[in-house]
Write an enzyme that holds these catalytic residues in place. Structure first.
Site, PDB file in Angstrom:
ATOM      1  N   THR A  43       0.835  -1.204   0.000  1.00  0.00           N
ATOM      2  CA  THR A  43       0.000   0.000   0.000  1.00  0.00           C
ATOM      3  C   THR A  43       0.868   1.252   0.000  1.00  0.00           C
ATOM      4  O   THR A  43       0.530   2.263  -0.603  1.00  0.00           O
ATOM      5  CB  THR A  43      -0.913   0.012   1.248  1.00  0.00           C
TER       6      THR A  43
ATOM      7  N   ARG B 191       7.761  -2.674   2.736  1.00  0.00           N
ATOM      8  CA  ARG B 191       7.931  -2.785   4.187  1.00  0.00           C
ATOM      9  C   ARG B 191       8.265  -4.223   4.546  1.00  0.00           C
ATOM     10  O   ARG B 191       7.569  -5.144   4.130  1.00  0.00           O
ATOM     11  CB  ARG B 191       6.660  -2.350   4.923  1.00  0.00           C
TER      12      ARG B 191
ATOM     13  N   SER C  20       6.146   3.627   8.818  1.00  0.00           N
ATOM     14  CA  SER C  20       4.983   4.315   9.373  1.00  0.00           C
ATOM     15  C   SER C  20       4.716   3.975  10.836  1.00  0.00           C
ATOM     16  O   SER C  20       5.570   4.152  11.678  1.00  0.00           O
ATOM     17  CB  SER C  20       3.781   3.985   8.490  1.00  0.00           C
ATOM     18  N   HIS C  21       3.536   3.434  11.095  1.00  0.00           N
ATOM     19  CA  HIS C  21       3.076   3.163  12.459  1.00  0.00           C
ATOM     20  C   HIS C  21       3.581   1.816  12.978  1.00  0.00           C
ATOM     21  O   HIS C  21       3.300   1.456  14.106  1.00  0.00           O
ATOM     22  CB  HIS C  21       1.551   3.146  12.458  1.00  0.00           C
TER      23      HIS C  21
ATOM     24  N   LYS D  70      10.184   3.981   0.477  1.00  0.00           N
ATOM     25  CA  LYS D  70       9.114   4.421  -0.417  1.00  0.00           C
ATOM     26  C   LYS D  70       9.676   5.471  -1.362  1.00  0.00           C
ATOM     27  O   LYS D  70      10.503   6.292  -0.958  1.00  0.00           O
ATOM     28  CB  LYS D  70       8.022   5.027   0.474  1.00  0.00           C
TER      29      LYS D  70
ATOM     30  N   ASP E 230       1.942   9.453  14.169  1.00  0.00           N
ATOM     31  CA  ASP E 230       2.571   8.135  14.068  1.00  0.00           C
ATOM     32  C   ASP E 230       4.072   8.206  13.782  1.00  0.00           C
ATOM     33  O   ASP E 230       4.674   9.290  13.801  1.00  0.00           O
ATOM     34  CB  ASP E 230       1.868   7.303  12.989  1.00  0.00           C
TER      35      ASP E 230
ATOM     36  N   ASP F 191       6.021   8.188  11.165  1.00  0.00           N
ATOM     37  CA  ASP F 191       6.560   9.110  10.160  1.00  0.00           C
ATOM     38  C   ASP F 191       5.765  10.410  10.042  1.00  0.00           C
ATOM     39  O   ASP F 191       6.006  11.202   9.130  1.00  0.00           O
ATOM     40  CB  ASP F 191       6.670   8.425   8.791  1.00  0.00           C
TER      41      ASP F 191
ATOM     42  N   ASP G  74       2.574  11.145   9.382  1.00  0.00           N
ATOM     43  CA  ASP G  74       1.462  11.442   8.461  1.00  0.00           C
ATOM     44  C   ASP G  74       0.090  11.091   9.032  1.00  0.00           C
ATOM     45  O   ASP G  74      -0.921  11.569   8.557  1.00  0.00           O
ATOM     46  CB  ASP G  74       1.686  10.796   7.080  1.00  0.00           C
ATOM     47  N   ARG G  75       0.057  10.254  10.064  1.00  0.00           N
ATOM     48  CA  ARG G  75      -1.242   9.918  10.653  1.00  0.00           C
ATOM     49  C   ARG G  75      -1.546  10.816  11.841  1.00  0.00           C
ATOM     50  O   ARG G  75      -0.635  11.366  12.460  1.00  0.00           O
ATOM     51  CB  ARG G  75      -1.241   8.469  11.157  1.00  0.00           C
TER      52      ARG G  75
ATOM     53  N   THR H  61      -7.719   2.227  -1.080  1.00  0.00           N
ATOM     54  CA  THR H  61      -6.832   2.522   0.044  1.00  0.00           C
ATOM     55  C   THR H  61      -5.422   2.802  -0.475  1.00  0.00           C
ATOM     56  O   THR H  61      -4.916   2.059  -1.313  1.00  0.00           O
ATOM     57  CB  THR H  61      -6.818   1.326   1.008  1.00  0.00           C
TER      58      THR H  61
ATOM     59  N   GLU I  51      -9.840   6.229   6.740  1.00  0.00           N
ATOM     60  CA  GLU I  51     -10.194   5.681   8.045  1.00  0.00           C
ATOM     61  C   GLU I  51      -8.954   5.307   8.854  1.00  0.00           C
ATOM     62  O   GLU I  51      -9.022   5.207  10.067  1.00  0.00           O
ATOM     63  CB  GLU I  51     -11.121   4.471   7.885  1.00  0.00           C
ATOM     64  N   SER I  52      -7.833   5.082   8.167  1.00  0.00           N
ATOM     65  CA  SER I  52      -6.614   4.637   8.833  1.00  0.00           C
ATOM     66  C   SER I  52      -5.858   5.810   9.463  1.00  0.00           C
ATOM     67  O   SER I  52      -4.638   5.857   9.426  1.00  0.00           O
ATOM     68  CB  SER I  52      -5.716   3.903   7.839  1.00  0.00           C
TER      69      SER I  52
ATOM     70  N   LYS J 218      -0.631  12.471   3.443  1.00  0.00           N
ATOM     71  CA  LYS J 218      -1.445  12.836   4.590  1.00  0.00           C
ATOM     72  C   LYS J 218      -0.539  13.487   5.620  1.00  0.00           C
ATOM     73  O   LYS J 218       0.676  13.304   5.563  1.00  0.00           O
ATOM     74  CB  LYS J 218      -2.174  11.624   5.148  1.00  0.00           C
TER      75      LYS J 218
ATOM     76  N   ARG K 120      -8.860  -6.891   7.315  1.00  0.00           N
ATOM     77  CA  ARG K 120      -9.551  -5.736   7.872  1.00  0.00           C
ATOM     78  C   ARG K 120     -11.035  -5.846   7.531  1.00  0.00           C
ATOM     79  O   ARG K 120     -11.388  -6.066   6.365  1.00  0.00           O
ATOM     80  CB  ARG K 120      -9.012  -4.440   7.300  1.00  0.00           C
TER      81      ARG K 120
HETATM   82  C1  G16 Z   1      -0.586   3.559   4.467  1.00  0.00           C
HETATM   83  C2  G16 Z   1      -1.219   4.231   3.286  1.00  0.00           C
HETATM   84  C3  G16 Z   1      -2.638   4.570   3.582  1.00  0.00           C
HETATM   85  C4  G16 Z   1      -3.391   3.344   4.039  1.00  0.00           C
HETATM   86  C5  G16 Z   1      -2.692   2.708   5.210  1.00  0.00           C
HETATM   87  C6  G16 Z   1      -3.302   1.374   5.595  1.00  0.00           C
HETATM   88  O1  G16 Z   1      -0.490   4.459   5.503  1.00  0.00           O
HETATM   89  O2  G16 Z   1      -0.535   5.401   2.921  1.00  0.00           O
HETATM   90  O3  G16 Z   1      -3.201   5.102   2.442  1.00  0.00           O
HETATM   91  O4  G16 Z   1      -4.698   3.673   4.387  1.00  0.00           O
HETATM   92  O5  G16 Z   1      -1.354   2.449   4.871  1.00  0.00           O
HETATM   93  O6  G16 Z   1      -3.169   0.499   4.537  1.00  0.00           O
HETATM   94  P1  G16 Z   1      -3.532  -1.025   4.669  1.00  0.00           P
HETATM   95  O7  G16 Z   1      -4.988  -1.052   5.074  1.00  0.00           O
HETATM   96  O8  G16 Z   1      -3.286  -1.599   3.320  1.00  0.00           O
HETATM   97  O9  G16 Z   1      -2.679  -1.605   5.755  1.00  0.00           O
HETATM   98  P2  G16 Z   1       0.832   4.567   6.370  1.00  0.00           P
HETATM   99  O10 G16 Z   1       0.523   5.597   7.407  1.00  0.00           O
HETATM  100  O11 G16 Z   1       1.042   3.180   6.933  1.00  0.00           O
HETATM  101  O12 G16 Z   1       1.888   4.958   5.423  1.00  0.00           O
END
Ligand code: G16
Length: 541
Positions: A16, A20, A111-112, A124, A275, A277, A279-280, A342, A362-363, A374, A494
C-alpha cells in the site's frame, strides 16, 4: 563509484505504501541496494536533478540513508537534500520535494509499525509532485527488482548527517538541512497562528503525543515555540530508533494513555497523537474520541474557518473503506466527492488536477492539497484553528455535526498476523458469493449491492481492480473486507463496519453495540472464525 553484481530477491513488491519488511530482511547483503537501484532503474531523465532523502529515525534509518546518498551519486543525481540526523517526516518530505522542485524523494519509514533490530523498516519512492509513486511506477519497480543484476554505489565516505551544511559525494552535492523549518513555515501560511496562539493563551489546554517518533521536533517547534503552548504539551518528543519499544500507532490501543488523560477530570480539553513518520493523526476531545472518518467530515465542513481554505473546497476525496460521512458534507457544499482505493497515492491525481482539496482515510490519515501526503500535524492545526474560531468544544462541534448530517457509526476490526493462505481463501470465497448476495437478508439487513471495488481514475483513466469486497445494505449500512497491504508478517484481514443513523436521539449509543448486527453478518458471510481460527479481532478501532 563502483558497480556491484547482485541477484534478485523475489519479495520486493511494494505494498500500500512502499516496501515494508522486517529489519533482518532489509539487513541482508544487497537487499536495500537492490530495491533502491530498482527504483532508479524505473525512472527516466533524472541525471543532474535533485533527490530528497529522509526518514522517520527508526532503526536502520541512518545506514540506509548513507547507502541511498551514495547510490544517488553513483547513478547521476545532481544533488541530494537530506534532513539533519536523517530525520524528515513524510509530509515534510513531500513539502521539500514540491518547494525545491526536486525530481523525487526517498522516504525511509514503516509508518506506524514498530521499529528496532527485529521490527519493521520500509522504503518508499515519491515523485516530483511530492506524492507516493503511482501504481504504474511501483509495478515497474517490482518488475525491475525481479531482473536486477547490478547496482551502482559510490565508495565515498559517509556524509556527516548531524551537521547542517553542504557536502559533496563524488560529483554530487549533498545538502543537510533543518527538517523542521520549511514545514513550520508552510503551516504558518495555512493557518491563523495569531488566533490559535490567543486561544491557547486563554487557557485551552492541549496535549500532543509524538510517540517517540518523528513529529516530536516538529510539534515542539510549532505547538510550543511558535504557538506558545506550555512546555510539556508535547510528550515523547525525542525520536527513538525503537520508539521506546512501543508501536508508534496513534489509535485507542497504542495512544491509550493520552486518551485516558484527556478523558480524565482536570485533563486537557483536546489531545492528539501522530505516528512513526508523522502522516497519521488521532484526535480526541474531552468526552469524545473522533473517528478519522468523522474527523474528515467535520474538517471539511469547517475548513473555510482557516485562512488556507476560506475560498472553499474544490472537492473531498476518501478511500473506499472510509465512512461515507464526508460524502454528505460534499453533497451539502455542492462539491465533488471521490472514492478511491486505500493508499494515499490514489489521491495524487485528484489533488494535482484541482478536483479535491481535502482527502482522508479511516486509517487515521487526513490531508489537503498543501502537500501530496497525509499530514498528522496539519490535521491537528486545522482542528485547533476551527476550535479557536468556533469557541466551542470538540465534543459540541462533533455533536452538532451529527445533528446536521446524521451519524455514521463506524469501526474497523483487524485480524493481524493470520495465515496468508487462509486470508486469501476467505477473500476468494467472498468474491465467489458476490453475484448471489443482492436481495439476500440477515436479520434486519437486506443486501442492496455487493462488489469487489474497482477504481477508474477520472484524471488518467487508469483502472485499479480488486481493491476490497463491499457489501452494501438497503439501509445505507456497509461491510467491507480487505487484506492490508502494509503488514510484514502473515496477512491482516480488515473488516470495516458502518451504520448510518440520521436520528439525533440515537447518536449517543455504544458503537460496537450499534454495529452488532453488521459484525454478526460479517462472521456469517465470511466465516472468519472457521477460516482463521480467531474468535475475536486483534485490534478494534
Ligand atoms: C498507508 C497508506 C494509507 C493506508 C494505510 C493502511 O499508511 O498510505 O493510504 O490507508 O497504509 O493500509 P492497509 O490497510 O493496506 O494496511 P501509512 O501511514 O502506513 O503509510
Amino acid at each position: 563509484m563502483t558497480t556491484i553484481a547482485t541477484t534478485p530477491f523475489d519479495d520486493q513488491k511494494p505494498g500500500t505504501s512502499g516496501l515494508r519488511k522486517k529489519v533482518p530482511v532489509f539487513s541482508q547483503p544487497h537487499y536495500a541496494e537492490n530495491f533502491i537501484q530498482s527504483v532508479f532503474d524505473s525512472l527516466d531523465d533524472y541525471a543532474g536533478k535533485t533527490l530528497v532523502i529522509g526518514g522517520d529515525g527508526r532503526y536502520l534509518n541512518r545506514t540506509v540513508i548513507q547507502t541511498a546518498i551514495k547510490m544517488a551519486a553513483a547513478n547521476g543525481f545532481g544533488k541530494v537534500m537530506v534532513g539533519k540526523g536523517g530525520i524528515l517526516s513524510t509530509p515534510a518530505a513531500s513539502n521539500m520535494i514540491r518547494k525545491y522542485q526536486a525530481f523525487g524523494g526517498i522516504i525511509l519509514s514503516a509508518s506506524h509499525n514498530p521499529g528496532g533490530p527485529n521490527e519493521d523498516f520500509g522504503i518508499k519512492y515519491n515523485t516530483g509532485n511530492g506524492g507516493p509513486a503511482p501504481e504504474k511506477i511501483t509495478d515497474a519497480i517490482f518488475e525491475r527488482s525481479k531482473l536486477i543484476d547490478r547496482y551502482r554505489i559510490s565508495e565515498a565516505p559517509d556524509v556527516p548527517l548531524d551537521e547542517i551544511g553542504i557536502y559533496t559525494v563524488d560529483d554530487m552535492e549533498v545538502e543537510v538541512f533543518d527538517p523542521v523549518a520549511d514545514y513550520a513555515e508552510l503551516m504558518e501560511e495555512l493557518f491563523d497562528f495569531d488566533t490559535i496562539r490567543t486561544f491557547l493563551a486563554n487557557g485551552f489546554e492541549i496535549a500532543f503525543d509524538a510517540m517517540s517518533a518523528v513529529t516530536g521536533p516538529y510539534a515542539k517547534e510549532i505547538l510550543e515555540n511558535r504557538l506558545g503552548a506550555p512546555e510539556g504539551t508535547v510528550r515523547n518528543f525525542t525520536p527513538l530508533e525503537d520508539f521506546g519499544g512501543h508501536h508508534p500507532d496513534p489509535n485507542l490501543v497504542h495512544a491509550k494513555e493520552l486518551y485516558d488523560e484527556v478523558m480524565s477530570e482536570g485533563g486537557p480539553a483536546f489531545g492528539a497523537a501522530s505516528d512513526g513518520d508523522g502522516d497519521r493523526n488521532m484526535v480526541v476531545g474531552k468526552g469524545i474520541f473522533i473517528t478519522p472518518s468523522d474527523s474528515l467530515a467535520v474538517l471539511a465542513a469547517n475548513a473555510h474557518l482557516a485562512p488556507a481554505y476560506k475560498g472553499g473546497l474544490a472537492g473531498i476525496a476518501r478511500s473506499m473503506p472510509t465512512s461515507q460521512a464526508a460524502d454528505r458534507v460534499a453533497e451539502k457544499l455542492g462539491i465533488g466527492a471521490y472514492e478511491t482505493p486505500t493508499g494515499w497515492k490514489f489521491f495524487g491525481n485528484l489533488l494535482d488536477a484541482g478536483k479535491a482539496t481535502l482527502c482522508g482515510e479511516e486509517s487515521f490519515g487526513t490531508g489537503s492539497n498543501h502537500v501530496r501526503e497525509k499530514d498528522g500535524l496539519w490535521a491537528v492545526l486545522l482542528w485547533l484553528n476551527i476550535l479557536a474560531m468556533r469557541g466551542e468544544s470538540a465534543y459540541d462541534i462533533v455533536k452538532s455535526h451529527w445533528a446536521e448530517y446524521g451519524r455514521n457509526y463506524y469501526s474497523r476490526h483487524d485480524y493481524e498476523g493470520i495465515d496468508t493462505d487462509a486470508a486469501n481463501g476467505l477473500m476468494d470465497a467472498l468474491r465467489d458469493k458476490l453475484e448471489t448476495l443482492p436481495g439476500t437478508t440477515f436479520g434486519e439487513l437486506t443486501v442492496a449491492e455487493a462488489d469487489d471495488f474497482a477504481y477508474h481514475d477520472p484524471v488518467d483513466g487508469s483502472v485499479s481492480k480488486k481493491q476490497g469486497v463491499r457489501i452494501m445494505f438497503e439501509s445505507g449500512s456497509r461491510v467491507v473486507f480487505r487484506l492490508s497491504g502494509t503488514g510484514t508478517s502473515g496477512a491482516t484481514l480488515r473488516v470495516y463496519l458502518e451504520h448510518y443513523e440520521p436520528d439525533p436521539a440515537k447518536h449517543d449509543q455504544d458503537t460496537q453495540e450499534t454495529l452488532a448486527e453488521l459484525i454478526a453478518y460479517a462472521e456469517h458471510i465470511a466465516g472468519i472464525v472457521a477460516r482463521t481460527g480467531r474468535t475475536e479481532p486483534t485490534v478494534i478501532t
